[in-house]
Design an enzyme around this catalytic site. Sequence first.
Site, short mmCIF file in Angstrom:
data_model
loop_
_atom_site.label_atom_id
_atom_site.label_comp_id
_atom_site.label_asym_id
_atom_site.label_seq_id
_atom_site.Cartn_x
_atom_site.Cartn_y
_atom_site.Cartn_z
N LYS A 83 12.54 26.04 -24.90
CA LYS A 83 13.55 26.78 -24.12
C LYS A 83 14.67 25.80 -23.75
O LYS A 83 14.41 24.73 -23.18
CB LYS A 83 12.88 27.33 -22.87
CG LYS A 83 13.46 28.62 -22.35
CD LYS A 83 12.54 29.15 -21.24
CE LYS A 83 13.05 30.43 -20.65
NZ LYS A 83 12.27 30.84 -19.48
N VAL A 84 15.89 26.19 -24.10
CA VAL A 84 17.05 25.34 -23.78
C VAL A 84 18.07 26.17 -23.03
O VAL A 84 18.18 27.37 -23.25
CB VAL A 84 17.70 24.73 -25.06
CG1 VAL A 84 16.72 23.86 -25.83
CG2 VAL A 84 18.27 25.82 -25.97
#
Length: 217
Positions: A83-84
């Site tokens: 997750k960014v």
Amino acid sequence: MKFFVDTADTKDIAELAATGLLDGVTTNPSLIHKSGRDFMDVTKEICGLVDGPVSAEVVALDHPTMMKEADILRKIADNVCIKVPLTIDGLKTCKALTSEGTMVNVTLCFSANQALLAAKAGATFVSPFVGRHDDNGFDGMALIEDIRLIYDNYDFGTEILVASVRHPIHVLQSAKIGADVMTAPPAVIRSLFNHVLTDKGIAGFLADWEKTGQKIG
Ligand code: G3P
């Protein structure tokens, strides 16, 4: 529509996974903090509880450090999805990771243009936060409609993962719009099973069955 649960509580995840209706898990640093567990340990345990994607979020803000963190996280299990945040560095990281075959969830999306950028960066999932959008006086579900329209216009493969879901109406609207995935807290997912008329109906049927004096088997 796929159902992900938005929690790092392994008891909740195991219970929901046992229904056979859970397609994945999303976590974030706040949920890891709430669990009181070590990030690596709890993420590994969660990955063993579900077959589907488990989002684990990087905390660095610059691309090189995000890549280093992602490299550690993706070694935890095959179903880890990195997750960014939806920033320039986050999208650079997304592009690099997805071109290596790693799943990426681009989070903290609050506009359709941001979602367009995430798709162009090859994101596996984009996470628009509908609840936080509503909280700030915007229409969270209108955002999902816009993203659906844009992604369909260009046949983008990025899946719309409706996040920051607060109540069953968000789930219903997500399904009507055609979102690919929704992630909700365990309590919201459990509430979907309930209806007062279902409970009333069961009570009525059981009362009448009692009167027959019969047994099955
Ligand atoms: O995991 C991201 C998102 O679902 C957070 O939801 O309720 O903290 O806005 P919320």
